[in-house]
Design an enzyme around this catalytic site. Structure first.
Site, short mmCIF file in Angstrom:
data_model
loop_
_atom_site.label_atom_id
_atom_site.label_comp_id
_atom_site.label_asym_id
_atom_site.label_seq_id
_atom_site.Cartn_x
_atom_site.Cartn_y
_atom_site.Cartn_z
N GLU A 61 0.87 -1.18 0.00
CA GLU A 61 0.00 0.00 0.00
C GLU A 61 0.90 1.22 0.00
OE1 GLU A 61 -2.90 0.34 3.10
OE2 GLU A 61 -3.91 -1.50 2.53
N ASP A 112 -5.96 9.68 9.29
CA ASP A 112 -4.64 9.26 9.74
C ASP A 112 -4.28 9.85 11.09
OD1 ASP A 112 -4.07 7.74 7.43
OD2 ASP A 112 -3.66 9.58 6.32
N TYR A 169 -11.01 -4.13 3.02
CA TYR A 169 -10.12 -3.68 4.10
C TYR A 169 -10.99 -3.43 5.32
CZ TYR A 169 -6.27 -0.87 6.17
OH TYR A 169 -5.28 -0.35 6.97
#
Length: 263
Positions: A49, A60, A175
């Site tokens: 990734e 994040d 995911y």
């Protein structure tokens, strides 16, 4: 069929789980980042990734935010990220690369042009965290038409009513984000993740890969053991941020990959 599909077929045939590693493109600079990315397959990484640096990375945590800032300060752009992938592809035409980031740089580049450029650079899949299924016509459907997988995130708050919508145009793998919150915020626990993986698998034939909160070989093994594989990002990016060499980063990554492959 993409390199991602091929990789999972290969892993399934060998009875192995997938180890996916995340690194920020251009962190701490282009040359060091390229050296690290080139070292990942030899360290046991099945899928790379590649983070696309962005000024407002809302999903994040601090570790990856700082990595993005270092990359941007070193002059990293979307074009340079694709250039890094192109350079990597000169020596490796089999390891899948998933470009992970936010829609703004892609939109600014122009979707049609981006898809042509990304495909030419050897990108196999996209994870765009701020494009929900309701916006599939923006990028998801065109990307799949261009021969790239579009990988969707499912989370602990994706309930049974929402899950089919999330799955509808997903490809490559799903995911599963093991924790609520941002990257690097907490540790994943297999006992909590296992029922969620089973719930997703009841809705899709795609592999389910678990990420967020995995930072040791033991954790990597435990999480891969209840899914089709695991993703490690913040723990690896932390090593890069500490100034470790490519070989030191690769040794750390290998310990995590070995854990996943023992599962």
């Amino acid at each position: 069929m993409t390199r991602i599909n091929d990789k999972f077929a290969e892993l399934n045939a060998a009875g192995k789980k997938a180890f996916v590693s995340y690194v920020m493109a251009g962190d701490p600079d282009f040359d060091t980042s390229l050296e690290i990315v080139k070292a990942l397959p030899g360290a046991g990484v099945d899928i790379i990734e590649l983070g696309l640096p962005f000024t407002d990375p809302m999903a994040d945590g601090v570790i990856i935010q700082l990595a993005g800032q270092r990359a941007l300060a070193a002059g990293m752009t979307l074009n340079r990220t694709l250039e890094l992938a192109t350079e990597f592809r000169k020596g490796d035409n089999t390891t899948p690369i998933v470009l992970m980031g936010y829609y703004n740089p892609i939109y600014s580049h122009g979707v049609d042009r981006f898809l042509v450029d990304a495909k030419a650079a050897g990108i196999d899949g996209l994870i765009v965290v701020d494009l929900p299924p309701e916006e599939d016509s923006e990028l998801c459907i065109p990307a799949q038409a261009a021969g790239m997988n579009f990988i969707r995130l499912a989370t602990p708050t994706t309930d049974n009513k929402r899950l089919p919508k999330v799955m509808q145009n997903t490809s490559g793998f799903v995911y599963y984000v093991s924790i609520t919150g941002i990257t690097g915020a907490a540790e994943a626990e297999a006992v909590n993740v296992a029922p969620e993986v089973a719930r997703i698998k009841a809705q899709t034939d795609l592999p389910v890969i678990v990420g967020f909160g995995i930072n040791t070989p033991e954790k990597s093994e435990a999480i891969a053991g209840i899914a089709d594989g695991c993703v490690v990002g913040s723990a690896i990016v932390k090593e890069i941020g500490a100034g470790k060499s490519a070989s030191e980063v690769a040794a750390f990554v290998k310990s995590l990959a070995d854990g996943a492959h023992r599962a």
